[in-house]
Design a protein around this motif. Structure first.
Motif, mmCIF file in Angstrom:
data_model
loop_
_atom_site.group_PDB
_atom_site.id
_atom_site.type_symbol
_atom_site.label_atom_id
_atom_site.label_comp_id
_atom_site.label_asym_id
_atom_site.label_seq_id
_atom_site.Cartn_x
_atom_site.Cartn_y
_atom_site.Cartn_z
ATOM 1 N N GLN A 187 32.140 6.335 -49.683
ATOM 2 C CA GLN A 187 32.274 7.305 -48.600
ATOM 3 C C GLN A 187 33.703 7.310 -48.078
ATOM 4 O O GLN A 187 34.394 6.300 -48.129
ATOM 5 C CB GLN A 187 31.328 6.948 -47.449
ATOM 6 C CG GLN A 187 29.860 6.991 -47.849
ATOM 7 C CD GLN A 187 28.957 6.683 -46.668
ATOM 8 O OE1 GLN A 187 28.828 7.474 -45.745
ATOM 9 N NE2 GLN A 187 28.338 5.515 -46.697
ATOM 10 N N LEU A 194 19.051 -2.698 -48.631
ATOM 11 C CA LEU A 194 18.052 -2.181 -49.572
ATOM 12 C C LEU A 194 18.676 -2.045 -50.959
ATOM 13 O O LEU A 194 19.801 -1.568 -51.093
ATOM 14 C CB LEU A 194 17.546 -0.819 -49.102
ATOM 15 C CG LEU A 194 17.049 -0.739 -47.655
ATOM 16 C CD1 LEU A 194 16.416 0.624 -47.396
ATOM 17 C CD2 LEU A 194 16.063 -1.839 -47.340
ATOM 18 N N ARG A 206 22.419 1.936 -48.533
ATOM 19 C CA ARG A 206 21.738 1.272 -47.423
ATOM 20 C C ARG A 206 21.878 -0.236 -47.559
ATOM 21 O O ARG A 206 20.918 -0.966 -47.648
ATOM 22 C CB ARG A 206 20.249 1.630 -47.413
ATOM 23 C CG ARG A 206 19.926 3.014 -46.937
ATOM 24 C CD ARG A 206 20.429 3.310 -45.530
ATOM 25 N NE ARG A 206 20.007 2.367 -44.499
ATOM 26 C CZ ARG A 206 18.783 2.291 -44.017
ATOM 27 N NH1 ARG A 206 17.844 3.073 -44.430
ATOM 28 N NH2 ARG A 206 18.493 1.429 -43.063
ATOM 29 N N ASP A 261 22.410 13.582 -56.108
ATOM 30 C CA ASP A 261 22.259 13.961 -54.700
ATOM 31 C C ASP A 261 21.609 12.848 -53.865
ATOM 32 O O ASP A 261 21.243 13.040 -52.721
ATOM 33 C CB ASP A 261 21.468 15.272 -54.571
ATOM 34 C CG ASP A 261 20.060 15.142 -55.122
ATOM 35 O OD1 ASP A 261 19.812 14.160 -55.851
ATOM 36 O OD2 ASP A 261 19.223 16.016 -54.832
ATOM 37 N N GLN A 262 21.441 11.662 -54.472
ATOM 38 C CA GLN A 262 20.808 10.575 -53.716
ATOM 39 C C GLN A 262 21.714 9.353 -53.668
ATOM 40 O O GLN A 262 21.683 8.519 -54.569
ATOM 41 C CB GLN A 262 19.477 10.194 -54.363
ATOM 42 C CG GLN A 262 18.460 11.307 -54.316
ATOM 43 C CD GLN A 262 17.347 11.053 -55.310
ATOM 44 O OE1 GLN A 262 17.562 10.855 -56.496
ATOM 45 N NE2 GLN A 262 16.137 11.016 -54.796
#
Lengths: 415, 463
Positions: free
Chosen positions: B141, B99, B112, B107-108
């Motif tokens: 991450q 995506l 994906r 915060d988003q």
């Protein structure tokens, strides 16, 4: 409509009716393969062949209805025990509802031979038996498994999933359905047998050591609630069971009088025979040997065993194999076996022998499980004899699938 | 029902030449299912039944969530320490595209199936060398207790485009910024290469097309003066250990599916394979805490064994291209004619043939396929190029993206986008981004009547 077509449909209807009046025994064995006498002996040659082919269509449908019918009854019992448990959470009532889950899932396993060859059923299947499952979507998990994207529906009245804010104030069957495969992630399983299994057993943190998940009944006890959010956990369990029941009912209706019923009845006997072979071949090899056993063995990961929370994968395996035999032998009805036997007797004998070989290995699987050596222990990389047993079981399932493929070919069917 | 009838009649028509049938873009390997969110997830229809077992096992690993080491299950661990995703499928959503990032706040996260690769502009060869500290990819991450590399912020700028007979349509141009940097500033001359995960269908067929066949499409010096060059990307194959024709990835950097799989395991998930044996993935020497973190490769074993790598490669090779969904021969002919007249087929070459060697998997042998791509690199102009300074050899060049199955992309996931960074929200937007060698084709499209444009789009949706 031509006369012949009309007669065909009438015959199909008669055979269906006849079937629904008789009950079907799940546990059929190799020597019960005699033909449905009154149809076979009535006539000779072409007419008799047509009639037995036609009644095969009805019997296939009948077996499907009986299998899903039984799964429905067992799911209703699960519902009953769930209500009992929630009314009075205790070690005993939790054990009882767990027992009813095991029985219900075994019964469902007998239906799985109909998934392949029936696209509507395979499409529907994800709602009730989706697996593997990322349990952190549903409830608390061990901290070591916690990555930042854990959703935990039971804990959070509102959560952010893939950038979208989701309102989870009310946990209802409809809400859970809307979350299944959330945002295209297949392991986001919010409904079905395995979601319920997790709610009843909890995460199995024993790795490849003995023992299933350890959830306490107090997780559902409003008076002495453990792990928080007991009311929401109760809502989740009840909604998931209700949804399961509703979903199986929907399938049963479709088979009894709906779209699937119509499609199967209007199919030629050859087409239905192809579906039956697809079911047996795919369930034996691709599904059972592949996704259910080989995947777990190759990953050595207990989480990849089918019933990883309850450690009852051996029962699910046994049930799926029984489903293949049921489809082939079909009790004393017009069976696939009859066609194979008529066209190639030695191939029929080979298939029966393959079944016996698989039976023996499954016996060993079951007996090891009762001694505590469940699937999660068999797949451990250090368990040489466990690995060997599973490798032999995979080979045996693949072998029976190949014999069944040969049988289909000998009947000039392309599966 | 009527539609099925048409398809049936068409199949009969094509039976005279059953091998070359655009209704079956993947030849006999084309998938039977033609709609729904699982439409990219079917195996090649002619896959031998016994091999479906391997396909299913591969599917299991493709959707498997890997976990950080050390874990109770030491065979599923080894994720990271730095990573972009926890499973293959979380980027290749339902075996389709990743995506595109949304315009976001802190915060988003945008993870994906979207990553930013880092390319050092001081390189000489075409081997990607990344930032000296951050490595070849920006991982947003990290395993618990570790530091991630930062956060990707995206803003879109609207760009108006003309279309005959319409007021104007807007395209969105993405601007990326990397913030909350975990390891200090980026190297000055590092170029950001935003990428969404590509769809997984038809890969085994593309791998089976003989190199010579693809090279015959090339015209590096544009000797036929059609304005289209077509350049092969020669890249080092980790699996074959030699330089080979690149076929996979947005810039055709990977010669084989196995190469691409190993690179993804390493850069996206931080998992080691026999092709890329480093258990720390994309950690660099400056990221010492990352190098010292626990990994899943105890006693020198690999985090992903060869057996598991092979089965994931098998799965990735065997996802079928769905059968095409043309309403009727006439509609198809009209669209196919426009596709050629406008000039699309200059690069999006409709069909080619796979090889016949017995070493190829039986399901791919001797198939006439319809990928609508030449698998070569083309200059696509400034608008699509990766941001960075001028004078870099290949920054405008992109591999022609195969178009088969493209009309189903939004059924698989409604939020996907097209092009390498997913910026195009519709197929028309993707067309309007075409520039460079494709400039005249794009201008031809802009000049079509709205009816003709619709016919062409219908065609693209059907193939």
């Amino acid at each position: 409509m031509s006369n012949l077509k009309f007669i065909k449909i009438i015959l199909i209807l008669i055979s269906c009716l006849a079937f629904s009046l008789t009950s079907y025994s799940e546990q059929t064995s190799g020597n019960e393969t005699e033909l449905n006498g009154d149809i076979q002996q009535d006539g000779h040659g072409y007419a008799a062949q047509i009639m037995s082919e036609l009644s095969f269509v009805g019997d296939y449908l009948g077996l499907a209805i009986d299998s899903y019918g039984d799964a429905f009854l067992k799911a209703r019992k699960l519902k009953f025990e769930t209500v009992n448990f929630l009314n009075n959470p205790s070690d005993e009532s939790l054990e009882t509802v767990r027992e009813s889950w095991i029985v219900a899932q075994q019964s469902y396993g007998l239906t799985e031979v109909f998934r392949f060859g029936n696209p509507e059923i395979d499409e529907w299947e994800g709602r009730v038996n989706a697996w593997p499952i990322d349990e952190s979507l549903i409830d608390y998990v061990d901290v070591s498994d916690s990555l930042s994207d854990n959703v935990n529906i039971i804990k959070n009245r509102e959560f952010l999933a893939y950038g979208k804010r989701i309102d989870a104030k009310q946990i209802t069957p409809e809400f859970l359905r809307s979350l299944n495969e959330l945002d295209g992630v297949e392991s986001n399983v919010s409904t079905g047998y395995h979601a319920i299994e997790f709610l009843l057993w909890g995460q199995d943190l024993n790795g490849s050591a003995h023992g299933p998940g350890f959830r306490r009944h107090t997780d559902y006890d409003l008076g002495s609630c453990t792990n928080g959010n007991c009311q929401r956990r109760r809502d989740y369990l009840e909604s998931a069971v209700d949804l399961l029941l509703a979903d199986i009912k929907e399938m049963l209706k479709g088979l009894d009088s709906g779209v699937i019923n119509n499609r199967i009845l209007l199919s030629s006997p050859e087409q239905v025979l192809v579906s039956a072979f697809q079911g047996m071949v795919m369930l034996s090899s691709a599904e059972l040997a592949g996704e259910r056993i080989r995947l777990a063995l190759l990953s050595n990961d207990p989480e990849e065993t089918h019933n990883c929370f309850s450690d009852t994968t051996h029962l699910a395996v046994a049930s799926n194999h029984q489903a293949v035999k049921n489809q082939y032998l079909a009790g004393n009805k017009v069976s696939v076996a009859k066609f194979v036997e008529a066209s190639n007797h030695s191939l029929h004998a080979e298939i029966l022998q393959d079944f016996l070989n698989t039976d023996a290995l499954i016996e060993e699987l079951l007996s090891r499980a009762t001694k505590g050596e469940t699937m999660d222990i068999l797949i451990a990389s250090s368990n040489e004899s466990g690995n060997q047993l599973l490798t032999r079981l995979i080979s045996s399932l693949v072998k029976q699938s190949r014999s069944l493929q040969k049988a289909a070919k000998s009947l000039n069917l392309t599966i | 029902m009527f539609r099925q009838y048409i398809v049936f009649v068409l199949s009969l028509t094509f039976m005279v030449n059953a091998a070359a049938d655009p209704l079956y873009p993947g030849g006999a390997a084309s998938g039977k299912i033609v709609s729904g969110k699982n439409v990219y997830s079917q195996h090649s229809a002619n896959l031998p039944i016994d091999e479906v077992l391997n396909f299913n096992v591969g599917n299991g690993f493709f959707r498997k969530k890997w976990i950080p080491a050390p874990a109770s299950t030491n065979t599923s661990d080894g994720l990271g320490p730095l990573f972009n995703a926890v499973s293959c499928q979380s980027c290749h959503v339902k075996d389709g595209r990743g995506l595109p990032p949304n315009e976001n706040t802190m915060d988003q996260p945008n993870n994906r199936g979207f990553v930013i690769q880092l390319e050092n502009e001081n390189q000489e060869s075409n081997v990607v060398k990344g930032d000296p500290v951050y490595g070849s990819q920006f991982q947003d991450q990290a395993v618990p207790g570790g530091r991630n590399e930062g956060f990707v912020l995206v803003k879109y700028v609207a760009i108006p485009m003309e279309l005959k007979g319409e007021e104007s349509v807007e395209l969105r141009y993405p601007k990326y910024s990397l913030v909350n940097l975990g390891f200090g500033p980026l190297f000055q001359r590092v170029r950001l290469r935003p990428r969404v995960a590509p769809p997984m269908i038809g890969l085994g067929l593309l791998e089976s097309v003989p190199e010579d066949e693809i090279l015959s499409f090339a015209d590096e010096q544009d000797s036929n003066e059609d304005g289209i060059s077509g350049k092969p990307n020669w890249a080092y194959s980790l699996s074959e250990q030699e330089t080979k024709l690149g076929r996979f990835g947005w810039k055709a950097n990977s010669p084989t599916i196995k190469d691409q799989t190993a690179v993804a395991f390493s850069a996206d998930l931080g998992l080691s394979t026999s092709l890329l044996r480093v258990p720390h993935g994309d950690c660099t020497e400056s990221q010492t805490d990352c190098l010292n973190a626990a990994h899943g490769s105890e006693l020198g074993s690999l985090e992903i064994s060869d057996e598991i790598l092979d089965v994931v490669v098998f799965y990735s090779s065997n996802l079928a291209v769905p059968r095409s969904r043309t309403e009727g021969a006439e509609t198809y002919q009209l669209g196919a004619g426009l596709f050629e007249d406008v000039g699309c087929s200059g690069c999006h070459r409709p069909s080619m043939k796979t090889g016949g060697e017995s070493s190829l998997p039986v399901q791919y042998r001797n198939q006439i396929i319809w990928p609508y791509s030449d698998l070569l690199l083309h200059d696509m102009g400034e608008g699509l190029s990766d941001s960075g300074s001028e004078g870099i050899i290949n920054k405008h060049e992109w591999r022609t993206q195969p178009l088969w199955g493209i009309g189903l992309a939004k059924e698989v996931h409604s939020d996907i986008g097209f092009l390498h960074d997913g910026r195009a929200q519709t197929i028309q937007e993707a067309i309007l981004w075409h520039d460079g060698e494709a400039k005249s084709s794009r201008e031809n499209y802009q000049k079509l009547s709205s009816n003709q444009r619709q016919e062409l789009l219908d065609f693209l949706h059907s193939i």
